[in-house]
Design a protein around this motif. Sequence first.
Motif, PDB file in Angstrom:
ATOM      1  N   HIS A 154       9.365  59.619  29.358  1.00  0.00           N
ATOM      2  CA  HIS A 154       8.828  58.411  29.424  1.00  0.00           C
ATOM      3  C   HIS A 154       9.417  57.865  28.014  1.00  0.00           C
ATOM      4  CE1 HIS A 154       6.989  54.412  29.831  1.00  0.00           C
ATOM      5  NE2 HIS A 154       6.307  54.563  28.512  1.00  0.00           N
ATOM      6  N   VAL A 155       9.388  58.963  27.015  1.00  0.00           N
ATOM      7  CA  VAL A 155      10.061  58.602  25.645  1.00  0.00           C
ATOM      8  C   VAL A 155      11.736  58.387  25.329  1.00  0.00           C
ATOM      9  CG1 VAL A 155      10.501  59.631  23.316  1.00  0.00           C
ATOM     10  CG2 VAL A 155       8.152  59.698  24.424  1.00  0.00           C
ATOM     11  N   LYS A 156      12.093  59.102  26.372  1.00  0.00           N
ATOM     12  CA  LYS A 156      13.871  59.046  26.657  1.00  0.00           C
ATOM     13  C   LYS A 156      14.003  57.883  27.198  1.00  0.00           C
ATOM     14  CE  LYS A 156      14.603  63.894  27.094  1.00  0.00           C
ATOM     15  NZ  LYS A 156      14.552  65.006  28.207  1.00  0.00           N
ATOM     16  N   PHE A 157      13.158  57.460  28.038  1.00  0.00           N
ATOM     17  CA  PHE A 157      13.402  55.958  28.847  1.00  0.00           C
ATOM     18  C   PHE A 157      13.201  54.896  27.865  1.00  0.00           C
ATOM     19  CE2 PHE A 157      11.332  52.370  30.907  1.00  0.00           C
ATOM     20  CZ  PHE A 157      12.522  51.856  31.920  1.00  0.00           C
ATOM     21  N   LEU A 158      12.166  54.799  26.972  1.00  0.00           N
ATOM     22  CA  LEU A 158      12.119  53.931  25.908  1.00  0.00           C
ATOM     23  C   LEU A 158      13.005  53.604  24.861  1.00  0.00           C
ATOM     24  CD1 LEU A 158       8.350  54.117  25.521  1.00  0.00           C
ATOM     25  CD2 LEU A 158       9.361  52.301  26.692  1.00  0.00           C
ATOM     26  N   GLY A 159      13.819  54.744  24.691  1.00  0.00           N
ATOM     27  CA  GLY A 159      14.900  54.984  23.715  1.00  0.00           C
ATOM     28  C   GLY A 159      14.051  54.982  22.433  1.00  0.00           C
ATOM     29  N   GLY A 160      15.053  55.002  21.133  1.00  0.00           N
ATOM     30  CA  GLY A 160      14.600  54.951  19.928  1.00  0.00           C
ATOM     31  C   GLY A 160      14.267  56.390  19.164  1.00  0.00           C
ATOM     32  N   THR A 161      14.038  57.204  19.961  1.00  0.00           N
ATOM     33  CA  THR A 161      13.822  58.735  19.441  1.00  0.00           C
ATOM     34  C   THR A 161      15.217  59.368  19.245  1.00  0.00           C
ATOM     35  OG1 THR A 161      11.646  58.608  20.302  1.00  0.00           O
ATOM     36  CG2 THR A 161      12.365  60.528  19.591  1.00  0.00           C
ATOM     37  N   PRO A 162      15.668  59.701  18.384  1.00  0.00           N
ATOM     38  CA  PRO A 162      16.827  60.730  18.349  1.00  0.00           C
ATOM     39  C   PRO A 162      16.986  61.648  19.218  1.00  0.00           C
ATOM     40  CG  PRO A 162      16.197  60.130  16.016  1.00  0.00           C
ATOM     41  CD  PRO A 162      15.122  59.652  16.907  1.00  0.00           C
ATOM     42  N   SER A 163      18.130  61.777  19.927  1.00  0.00           N
ATOM     43  CA  SER A 163      18.090  63.163  21.014  1.00  0.00           C
ATOM     44  C   SER A 163      18.024  64.412  20.221  1.00  0.00           C
ATOM     45  CB  SER A 163      19.410  62.822  21.941  1.00  0.00           C
ATOM     46  OG  SER A 163      20.339  63.099  20.986  1.00  0.00           O
ATOM     47  N   GLU A 164      18.557  64.444  18.991  1.00  0.00           N
ATOM     48  CA  GLU A 164      18.308  65.875  18.289  1.00  0.00           C
ATOM     49  C   GLU A 164      16.808  66.033  18.338  1.00  0.00           C
ATOM     50  OE1 GLU A 164      19.555  62.608  15.381  1.00  0.00           O
ATOM     51  OE2 GLU A 164      20.398  63.324  17.185  1.00  0.00           O
ATOM     52  N   PHE A 165      15.949  65.212  17.929  1.00  0.00           N
ATOM     53  CA  PHE A 165      14.579  65.460  17.865  1.00  0.00           C
ATOM     54  C   PHE A 165      14.087  66.125  19.042  1.00  0.00           C
ATOM     55  CE2 PHE A 165      13.188  62.173  14.173  1.00  0.00           C
ATOM     56  CZ  PHE A 165      13.970  62.881  13.393  1.00  0.00           C
ATOM     57  N   LEU A 166      14.358  65.524  19.873  1.00  0.00           N
ATOM     58  CA  LEU A 166      13.694  65.745  21.398  1.00  0.00           C
ATOM     59  C   LEU A 166      14.178  67.380  21.964  1.00  0.00           C
ATOM     60  CD1 LEU A 166      14.069  62.343  23.292  1.00  0.00           C
ATOM     61  CD2 LEU A 166      12.048  63.717  22.094  1.00  0.00           C
ATOM     62  N   LYS A 167      15.490  67.681  21.167  1.00  0.00           N
ATOM     63  CA  LYS A 167      15.804  69.241  21.541  1.00  0.00           C
ATOM     64  C   LYS A 167      15.292  70.219  20.469  1.00  0.00           C
ATOM     65  CE  LYS A 167      20.460  67.396  22.573  1.00  0.00           C
ATOM     66  NZ  LYS A 167      21.778  67.267  22.033  1.00  0.00           N
ATOM     67  N   ASN A 168      14.298  69.872  19.548  1.00  0.00           N
ATOM     68  CA  ASN A 168      13.848  70.800  18.752  1.00  0.00           C
ATOM     69  C   ASN A 168      12.307  70.880  19.324  1.00  0.00           C
ATOM     70  OD1 ASN A 168      11.755  71.205  16.543  1.00  0.00           O
ATOM     71  ND2 ASN A 168      13.609  71.410  15.162  1.00  0.00           N
ATOM     72  N   GLU A 169      11.983  72.080  19.599  1.00  0.00           N
ATOM     73  CA  GLU A 169      10.623  72.609  20.204  1.00  0.00           C
ATOM     74  C   GLU A 169       9.378  71.959  19.394  1.00  0.00           C
ATOM     75  OE1 GLU A 169       9.905  73.147  23.222  1.00  0.00           O
ATOM     76  OE2 GLU A 169      12.114  73.052  23.529  1.00  0.00           O
ATOM     77  N   ASP A 170       9.477  72.297  18.140  1.00  0.00           N
ATOM     78  CA  ASP A 170       8.322  71.905  17.251  1.00  0.00           C
ATOM     79  C   ASP A 170       8.059  70.312  17.077  1.00  0.00           C
ATOM     80  OD1 ASP A 170       7.734  74.620  16.602  1.00  0.00           O
ATOM     81  OD2 ASP A 170       8.894  74.688  14.886  1.00  0.00           O
ATOM     82  N   ILE A 171       9.271  69.550  16.980  1.00  0.00           N
ATOM     83  CA  ILE A 171       9.006  68.335  16.726  1.00  0.00           C
ATOM     84  C   ILE A 171       8.738  67.387  18.195  1.00  0.00           C
ATOM     85  CG2 ILE A 171      10.611  65.966  16.512  1.00  0.00           C
ATOM     86  CD1 ILE A 171      12.058  67.413  14.670  1.00  0.00           C
ATOM     87  N   LYS A 172       9.112  68.134  19.284  1.00  0.00           N
ATOM     88  CA  LYS A 172       8.747  67.521  20.628  1.00  0.00           C
ATOM     89  C   LYS A 172       7.310  67.970  20.783  1.00  0.00           C
ATOM     90  CE  LYS A 172      11.294  69.843  23.905  1.00  0.00           C
ATOM     91  NZ  LYS A 172      11.943  70.333  24.892  1.00  0.00           N
ATOM     92  N   LYS A 173       6.837  69.047  20.575  1.00  0.00           N
ATOM     93  CA  LYS A 173       5.363  69.537  20.604  1.00  0.00           C
ATOM     94  C   LYS A 173       4.534  68.469  19.665  1.00  0.00           C
ATOM     95  CE  LYS A 173       5.798  74.491  21.777  1.00  0.00           C
ATOM     96  NZ  LYS A 173       5.518  75.497  21.292  1.00  0.00           N
ATOM     97  N   HIS A 174       4.997  68.165  18.729  1.00  0.00           N
ATOM     98  CA  HIS A 174       4.127  67.351  17.500  1.00  0.00           C
ATOM     99  C   HIS A 174       4.179  65.788  18.250  1.00  0.00           C
ATOM    100  CE1 HIS A 174       2.113  66.229  14.033  1.00  0.00           C
ATOM    101  NE2 HIS A 174       2.920  65.206  13.857  1.00  0.00           N
ATOM    102  N   LEU A 175       5.388  65.391  18.585  1.00  0.00           N
ATOM    103  CA  LEU A 175       5.544  64.172  18.921  1.00  0.00           C
ATOM    104  C   LEU A 175       4.353  63.889  20.417  1.00  0.00           C
ATOM    105  CD1 LEU A 175       6.845  61.203  19.549  1.00  0.00           C
ATOM    106  CD2 LEU A 175       8.460  62.493  20.856  1.00  0.00           C
ATOM    107  N   ILE A 176       4.583  64.984  21.235  1.00  0.00           N
ATOM    108  CA  ILE A 176       3.557  64.798  22.466  1.00  0.00           C
ATOM    109  C   ILE A 176       2.229  64.959  22.114  1.00  0.00           C
ATOM    110  CG2 ILE A 176       2.624  66.106  24.621  1.00  0.00           C
ATOM    111  CD1 ILE A 176       5.730  67.008  24.777  1.00  0.00           C
TER     112      ILE A 176
END
Length: 190
Positions: A154-176
């Motif tokens: 859903h975050v990817k669909f909405l856009g606005g979050t840099p793809s490199e953030f979504l590749k980082n496990e710590d950042i992904k966990k914190h975002l969720i």
Amino acid sequence: MLVTFILLPGMEKAIVRPFKRPNALCRLICFPWAGGGTSHFAQWGKLFSSSIEVSVVRLPGRESRAKEPFAKDMTAVINEITSALLEDLQEKPFAFFGHSCGAYISYAVAVHLKEKHGLEPIHLFLSGVYAPHSEAFLLMGKVNEVKDEDILEHVKFLGGTPSEFLKNEDIKKHLIRTIREDVSILQTYS
């Protein structure tokens, strides 16, 4: 681009004003979406004319407040924002802009300010938000039942979050976690 955040006396860490404009005619207070921070709205302070001073709400659990516990309910959020802004809002006209989760929070703060302090924004801008009585809003209450992967999609669909953030496990966990925590705050407000 590097943006320097100015923490104003009395506002502690809850409010960021990247471009201070003491002679502005009006203040615009921005409330980010679930999981969001201050960086997007911080740019608005540079884009608007000198007649508007932009501030951004920074909730606990993100950015420079990442080590703080997330807010547990809407009352805590309302009280913190009100406490940080109250003196400032009595000086000149102000407006609120809330997007998504921030729309609900800005509305709740506006109601609280009017009922408890006799202050209200000259305008309340709301975007990307469902009506509180809608089925879509009620489904948000089930955010803890949603799989992490579905939140990320859903975050990817909405856009606005840099793809490199979504590749980082710590950042992904914190975002969720931040999204789950922010949406759970909404369930405590009626």
